[in-house]
Design an enzyme around this catalytic site. Structure first.
Site, PDB file in Angstrom:
ATOM      1  N   PRO A  29       0.809  -1.210   0.000  1.00 16.17           N
ATOM      2  CA  PRO A  29       0.000   0.000   0.000  1.00 16.17           C
ATOM      3  C   PRO A  29       0.849   1.269   0.000  1.00 16.17           C
ATOM      4  O   PRO A  29       1.921   1.304   0.607  1.00 16.17           O
ATOM      5  CB  PRO A  29      -0.766  -0.101   1.321  1.00 16.17           C
ATOM      6  CG  PRO A  29       0.122  -0.920   2.208  1.00 16.17           C
ATOM      7  CD  PRO A  29       0.841  -1.884   1.315  1.00 16.17           C
ATOM      8  N   GLY A  30       0.375   2.285  -0.682  1.00 15.08           N
ATOM      9  CA  GLY A  30       1.035   3.594  -0.646  1.00 15.08           C
ATOM     10  C   GLY A  30       0.042   4.614  -0.114  1.00 15.08           C
ATOM     11  O   GLY A  30       0.090   5.049   1.034  1.00 15.08           O
ATOM     12  N   TYR A  90      -6.185  14.299 -12.810  1.00 14.77           N
ATOM     13  CA  TYR A  90      -7.179  13.208 -12.654  1.00 14.77           C
ATOM     14  C   TYR A  90      -8.563  13.713 -12.270  1.00 14.77           C
ATOM     15  O   TYR A  90      -9.384  12.915 -11.811  1.00 14.77           O
ATOM     16  CB  TYR A  90      -6.758  12.255 -11.529  1.00 14.77           C
ATOM     17  CG  TYR A  90      -5.344  11.772 -11.518  1.00 14.77           C
ATOM     18  CD1 TYR A  90      -4.832  11.025 -12.573  1.00 14.77           C
ATOM     19  CD2 TYR A  90      -4.521  11.995 -10.413  1.00 14.77           C
ATOM     20  CE1 TYR A  90      -3.532  10.547 -12.536  1.00 14.77           C
ATOM     21  CE2 TYR A  90      -3.225  11.517 -10.369  1.00 14.77           C
ATOM     22  CZ  TYR A  90      -2.736  10.800 -11.432  1.00 14.77           C
ATOM     23  OH  TYR A  90      -1.458  10.318 -11.385  1.00 14.77           O
ATOM     24  N   TYR A 133       1.071  11.223  -3.317  1.00 18.77           N
ATOM     25  CA  TYR A 133       1.172  11.653  -4.713  1.00 18.77           C
ATOM     26  C   TYR A 133       1.012  13.162  -4.906  1.00 18.77           C
ATOM     27  O   TYR A 133       0.626  13.614  -5.974  1.00 18.77           O
ATOM     28  CB  TYR A 133       0.154  10.894  -5.588  1.00 18.77           C
ATOM     29  CG  TYR A 133       0.298   9.383  -5.485  1.00 18.77           C
ATOM     30  CD1 TYR A 133       1.439   8.753  -5.972  1.00 18.77           C
ATOM     31  CD2 TYR A 133      -0.673   8.594  -4.869  1.00 18.77           C
ATOM     32  CE1 TYR A 133       1.598   7.377  -5.852  1.00 18.77           C
ATOM     33  CE2 TYR A 133      -0.527   7.225  -4.750  1.00 18.77           C
ATOM     34  CZ  TYR A 133       0.613   6.621  -5.243  1.00 18.77           C
ATOM     35  OH  TYR A 133       0.772   5.258  -5.131  1.00 18.77           O
ATOM     36  N   CYS A 149       0.327  30.187 -13.996  1.00 21.07           N
ATOM     37  CA  CYS A 149      -0.236  30.827 -15.183  1.00 21.07           C
ATOM     38  C   CYS A 149      -0.899  29.780 -16.049  1.00 21.07           C
ATOM     39  O   CYS A 149      -0.370  29.382 -17.085  1.00 21.07           O
ATOM     40  CB  CYS A 149       0.856  31.535 -15.955  1.00 21.07           C
ATOM     41  SG  CYS A 149       1.223  33.086 -15.196  1.00 21.07           S
TER      42      CYS A 149
HETATM   43  N1  LLP Z   1       2.484  -1.266  -6.169  1.00 23.62           N
HETATM   44  C1  LLP Z   1       2.634  -0.927  -7.448  1.00 23.62           C
HETATM   45  C2  LLP Z   1       3.341  -1.814  -8.342  1.00 23.62           C
HETATM   46  C3  LLP Z   1       2.135   0.297  -7.911  1.00 23.62           C
HETATM   47  O1  LLP Z   1       2.290   0.610  -9.181  1.00 23.62           O
HETATM   48  C4  LLP Z   1       1.473   1.177  -7.005  1.00 23.62           C
HETATM   49  C5  LLP Z   1       0.961   2.461  -7.452  1.00 23.62           C
HETATM   50  C6  LLP Z   1       1.350   0.775  -5.667  1.00 23.62           C
HETATM   51  C7  LLP Z   1       1.859  -0.456  -5.284  1.00 23.62           C
HETATM   52  C8  LLP Z   1       0.671   1.632  -4.617  1.00 23.62           C
HETATM   53  O2  LLP Z   1      -0.655   1.878  -4.918  1.00 23.62           O
HETATM   54  P1  LLP Z   1      -1.559   2.666  -3.849  1.00 23.62           P
HETATM   55  O3  LLP Z   1      -1.709   1.772  -2.646  1.00 23.62           O
HETATM   56  O4  LLP Z   1      -0.867   3.921  -3.513  1.00 23.62           O
HETATM   57  O5  LLP Z   1      -2.842   2.896  -4.530  1.00 23.62           O
HETATM   58  N2  LLP Z   1      -0.297   9.125  -9.143  1.00 23.62           N
HETATM   59  C9  LLP Z   1      -1.567   8.461  -8.990  1.00 23.62           C
HETATM   60  C10 LLP Z   1      -1.423   7.083  -8.406  1.00 23.62           C
HETATM   61  C11 LLP Z   1      -0.504   6.192  -9.203  1.00 23.62           C
HETATM   62  C12 LLP Z   1      -0.331   4.853  -8.580  1.00 23.62           C
HETATM   63  C13 LLP Z   1       0.828   4.157  -9.189  1.00 23.62           C
HETATM   64  N3  LLP Z   1       1.117   2.879  -8.646  1.00 23.62           N
HETATM   65  C14 LLP Z   1      -2.478   9.338  -8.121  1.00 23.62           C
HETATM   66  O6  LLP Z   1      -2.077  10.424  -7.750  1.00 23.62           O
HETATM   67  O7  LLP Z   1      -3.624   8.956  -7.852  1.00 23.62           O
END
Ligand code: LLP
Length: 431
Positions: free
Chosen positions: A290-291, A333, A389, A360
């Protein structure tokens, strides 16, 4: 705005972990990224305490792309968690933080030769191979090395997740990983596991981000376990590990569903244990990464209101001293956020306002039509749930310096200093 983590109000003012926004503004200036450290560590514990099993070894990897700097990496290390990186820069950062190398996983669909060399030289825990070319590159690089590298293969289980197109990762034509439906995938696994300098441990799948539908996670887990078993049988090899990725949805605004992570993880573990046993999959270790769900709600961004403008067409704007350079997500997004005027928490709603940044660009709008008390220049505006992010996707657009970042527990700790004009020209070659 919903109060999250350790936010509360006193005498009409917002506090986070007992720090007033005026104190933070005076000490660190605005815009300012704020992380409620106590809340972040609580979320880490919620993951590690619930993603735990009597049957499997389990590991929670923090997807560092959500928010990374040396301070964050040190916190993750203190929590005894693992970490996923996707570039040489992220790898460098976590190494500089003294992160245990065996707990580092390196993802990415196009790691450069230099990045692969860097990872092999540092002997990090796992490389997650994305495709055939990467395997060929690894073979070439390992020829002249005496090490054995643990690897996973990223595969794509073809699960449709209901989320924004740009953050879906697992449809059949996704750029990530090899499809489980592609006949060449088991052949690639056979080659990887036959190569003596690679220790093939299993598969990795990540179906997308900001997903609320629990079923997508269960489906993906079942598909991945079946695939692990069928490839293992076909090739006559043991495949002991499975990494199921991240992607759990979080609260940004009232339109987001509730995702109770602790309850979900217990159900998930239960499901995985039962499925593994019933279908004799033979897995020994499970990982998730998780991120967003670890850090997003712990983060906020504090701005100072500059101008307040009503247009000829009667639209009310609140201008803030940041914008798309520190938060590109609304422009990229159509992401939605909540906000409040932190010095007017008890004042009545005066109308609908559009919060616009200082870049701008007409698209530099952080929030459309938010209901707020009457704004005035000098007010403090806080946007919540900006922990994931935002800083990591920030830019120097319009040569605006990146904000500072402060972590709040019983003390305030500067984790990233504010960029200066000197920082802005630092990479310019003057001769
Ligand atoms: N593992 C992999 C291989 C991933 O590509 C990602 C996110 C994660 C884990 C973590 O996912 P999470 O738990 O954070 O949903 N910039 C975009 C989100 C891009 C996510 C990319 N990969 C935003 O701001 O919503």
């Amino acid at each position: 705005m919903k109060l999250l983590g350790n936010m509360n109000t006193r005498n009409g003012k917002l506090y986070i972990n007992d720090f007033s926004m005026e104190y933070l503004r005076d000490k660190y200036k605005t815009p300012l990224y704020i992380v409620d450290e106590t809340d972040f560590l609580d979320r880490c514990k919620e993951f590690t305490e619930n993603f735990r099993s009597e049957v499997f070894d389990t590991e929670v990897l923090y997807a560092s792309k959500a928010l990374l700097n040396i301070y964050v990496a040190k916190l993750i290390k203190e929590m005894n968690m693992s970490i996923d990186v996707v570039s040489g820069g992220e790898l460098y950062t976590v190494l500089k933080a003294g992160f245990p190398k065996d707990k580092i996983y390196f993802h990415g669909n196009n790691k450069t030769i230099e990045e692969l060399e860097f990872a092999l030289d540092e002997q990090i825990g796992y490389l997650v191979i994305d495709n055939e070319q990467e395997f060929a590159n690894l073979k070439m690089l390992l020829q002249e090395r005496d090490t054995v590298q643990k690897v996973l293969l990223r595969v794509n289980p073809g699960i449709e997740a209901h989320t924004h197109e740009y953050i879906k990762t697992s449809k059949n034509d996704s750029k990530f990983g090899e499809s489980i439906f592609d006949k060449r995938t088991p052949a690639l696994v056979a080659e990887i596991s036959a190569f003596e300098k690679l220790d093939f441990r299993g598969f990795h799948a990540h179906i997308g981000s900001q997903i609320f539908d629990e079923d997508s996670f269960f489906k993906s887990a079942a598909v991945m376990m079946d695939f692990t078993q069928s490839v293992g049988k076909e090739l006559g090899i043991k495949i002991p590990e499975l990494n199921l990725g991240g992607g759990y949805g979080i609260y940004y605004t009232r339109t987001d569903k509730n995702f109770n992570i602790g309850r979900f993880l217990r159900k998930y573990i239960d499901y995985l244990e039962t499925y593994n046993e019933r279908h004799k999959i033979g897995l020994e270790k499970l990982m998730i990464e998780p991120g967003r769900s670890l850090i997003a709600n712990s983060g906020s961004t504090l701005y100072t209101v500059g101008g307040v403008k009503q247009t000829y067409g009667k639209k009310n704007y609140i201008f803030i001293d940041g914008g798309m350079a520190d938060n590109i997500r609304p422009a990229l997004y159509q992401a939605e956020y909540e906000a409040c005027l932190t010095n007017k928490m008890d004042e009545p709603i005066a109308g609908k306002y559009t919060v616009a940044g200082k870049c701008c660009e007409s698209g530099d709008i952080l929030i459309k039509d938010i209901r707020l008390p009457k704004p005035e220049p000098g007010d403090l505006l806080l946007v919540s749930s900006t922990g994931a992010y935002n800083y990591s996707m920030s830019s120097n657009y319009n040569r605006i310096g990146r904000p500072a970042m402060v972590f709040l527990s019983d003390k305030d700790k500067l984790a990233v200093r504010r960029q200066t004009y000197e920082d802005i020209i630092r990479d310019d070659v003057c001769e």
